[in-house]
Design an enzyme around this catalytic site. Structure first.
Site, short mmCIF file in Angstrom:
data_model
loop_
_atom_site.label_atom_id
_atom_site.label_comp_id
_atom_site.label_asym_id
_atom_site.label_seq_id
_atom_site.Cartn_x
_atom_site.Cartn_y
_atom_site.Cartn_z
N LYS A 48 0.84 -1.09 0.07
CA LYS A 48 -0.04 -0.03 0.04
C LYS A 48 0.93 1.39 -0.07
CE LYS A 48 -0.40 0.06 5.02
NZ LYS A 48 -1.24 0.23 6.22
N ARG A 146 -9.96 0.90 15.64
CA ARG A 146 -9.84 1.54 14.47
C ARG A 146 -11.16 0.86 13.55
NH1 ARG A 146 -4.40 1.60 11.20
NH2 ARG A 146 -4.93 -0.43 10.76
N HIS A 178 -6.12 -6.55 13.13
CA HIS A 178 -4.81 -5.91 13.26
C HIS A 178 -4.61 -5.36 14.39
CE1 HIS A 178 -1.81 -3.98 10.95
NE2 HIS A 178 -1.95 -2.67 11.49
N ARG A 234 1.10 -10.60 7.41
CA ARG A 234 0.75 -9.63 6.53
C ARG A 234 1.86 -8.50 6.79
NH1 ARG A 234 -4.17 -9.52 9.03
NH2 ARG A 234 -3.43 -7.52 9.88
N TYR A 280 15.50 29.72 7.13
CA TYR A 280 14.46 30.54 7.70
C TYR A 280 14.71 30.75 9.20
CZ TYR A 280 12.24 30.43 3.04
OH TYR A 280 11.87 30.54 1.61
N CYS A 336 13.51 23.57 4.21
CA CYS A 336 12.90 24.47 3.34
C CYS A 336 11.86 23.61 2.59
CB CYS A 336 13.81 25.55 2.44
SG CYS A 336 14.79 26.41 3.67
N MET A 337 11.15 24.42 1.59
CA MET A 337 10.50 23.57 0.86
C MET A 337 11.02 22.63 -0.41
SD MET A 337 7.09 24.70 -1.85
CE MET A 337 6.11 25.26 -0.38
N ASP A 338 11.99 23.48 -0.71
CA ASP A 338 12.97 22.85 -2.09
C ASP A 338 14.28 22.34 -1.70
OD1 ASP A 338 10.66 22.99 -3.86
OD2 ASP A 338 11.15 25.18 -3.28
#
Length: 400
Positions: A48, A146, A178, A234, A280, A336-338
């Site tokens: 998954k 769950r 589970h 599993r 930052y 940072c983002m990138d």
């Protein structure tokens, strides 16, 4: 350009400065180890979440080549994608709602988990629509709190299933649950859930619809508790070579090989004076005149921002350079983002274009996904599954 036995998916720009290298031979090896550990129980490789970030279809094929006889996914779309790719192994999907494409799943020969009475009714309708029996696995609530059929609903569900089995609309392929605390084998809930599961099996037998397969064990229980193996196990995380019980044993101690290496190339190397803020918020400042390297991966690529380095503690680890010159350093400043920044030190010899490994199999002393999990205060599952789609996956050993 790829070598024989290699493919690349995702961003195909040859100048993309990072990649996740997935060793399919490691997945095959891990499955072989799990088959041996399961000692007679069938092995369902859980692929998954895009194969825990490793790639759905290549991971599934490697797992089957390694000896798995079942595949497991959470979402119906994942199951249908495997079928569309020509993967015809036994396949279970378990996160189904009444409005899921159940008729398509039945037509594709996908086993469907049933965790509520509305889903059970919807599966029966889908089987009638397609004119063929649906193979179902009844998920029972044994203590996780769950998904799963509650014990209050279980008698009604079993009576309904038994009737539909007699009419040829359903086949009860499995009964499953589970575990909540499998990573702590001594936790009292493990035995309590086993006892509740055994009682659910007895109820199914008394209702006249004994399941063909009983399955309860995830990766942790597969590796630590043989009494929970039943007919099928599993494993998910362990398929990809990471330890589901890091407080007990490392991946190497469990005989597993991490299958993914996340690497990039330094985009820039520059000199900063002493006391200069980095990234930052200036949570990190240079202690001396030093060189810093810019690594072109950030939280948009899945690098956890919680692994920033500075006032709150050391950042996530990276392995800079190759061979005898390689050394492990820490992220300097906020992720940072990138991009992230690494303080290379005043005498650094690294240059733009040099390799940086964020995590790999650790055989050379470099960082692993578990090291990043520790740095970010999370689990290794999250480190690989959050890897962004724009990072190309390069597959080794696919020709096997």
């Amino acid at each position: 350009m790829t070598a024989p036995g290699e493919t690349i998916t995702g961003v195909t720009d040859p100048y993309y400065p990072a990649q996740a290298v997935v060793d399919l031979a490691a997945i095959r090896s891990n499955i072989a180890r799990l088959v041996d550990t399961a000692a007679g129980a069938a092995v369902m490789a859980v692929v998954k979440a895009d194969g825990y970030g490793h790639g759905l279809v290549p991971s599934a094929r490697a797992a089957l080549a390694g000896g798995a006889t079942w595949l497991g996914v959470a979402q119906p779309a994942e199951a249908l994608a495997l079928r569309a790719a020509g993967v015809d192994a036994r396949l279970l999907t378990w996160l189904t709602a009444p409005d899921a494409p159940l008729a398509d799943l039945v037509a594709a020969g996908v086993d469907v988990s049933v965790a509520s009475l509305p889903v059970l009714d919807a599966v029966v309708r889908a089987a009638g629509e397609r004119g063929r029996p649906a193979r179902v696995h009844l998920e029972v609530e044994t203590g996780l709190g769950r998904n799963g059929m509650s014990y209050d609903e279980l008698p009604w569900a079993l009576a309904r299933i038994a009737a539909q089995v007699r009419e040829g609309a359903l086949e009860l392929e499995g009964l499953w649950s589970h575990l909540a605390c499998a990573d702590d084998p001594a936790h009292p809930s493990v035995r309590a859930q086993r006892d509740a599961f055994d009682e659910a099996v007895r109820l199914a037998e008394r209702a006249g619809c004994p399941p063909r397969l009983r399955h309860l064990a995830n990766s942790a229980a597969t590796l630590t508790e043989p009494r929970l193996h039943y007919d099928l196990v599993r494993p998910g995380l362990a398929v990809f070579g990471l330890s589901p019980v890091p407080a007990i044993a490392s991946a190497a101690e469990l005989g597993l090989r991490p299958a993914m290496r996340l690497e990039a190339r330094l985009a820039t190397v520059k000199t900063l004076p002493a006391g200069h803020g980095v990234s930052y918020g200036h949570a990190y400042a240079t202690a001396q005149r030093t060189k810093v390297g810019i690594v072109p991966l950030g939280y948009a690529d899945g690098v956890p921002r919680h692994a920033s380095g500075g006032d709150a503690g050391p950042g996530g680890p990276v392995r800079v350079g190759e061979g005898a010159r390689a050394r492990t350093l820490r992220i300097a400043g906020r992720v940072c983002m990138d991009q992230v920044v690494v303080d290379l030190g005043p005498d650094a010899l690294e240059q733009a274009g040099d390799t940086v490994v964020l995590f790999g199999d650790g055989h050379d002393g470099g960082p692993t996904a578990q090291d990043w999990a520790d740095a970010a205060g999370t689990i290794s599952y999250e480190i690989t599954t959050r890897l962004g789609s724009r990072v190309p996956r390069r597959y080794l050993g696919e020709d096997a």
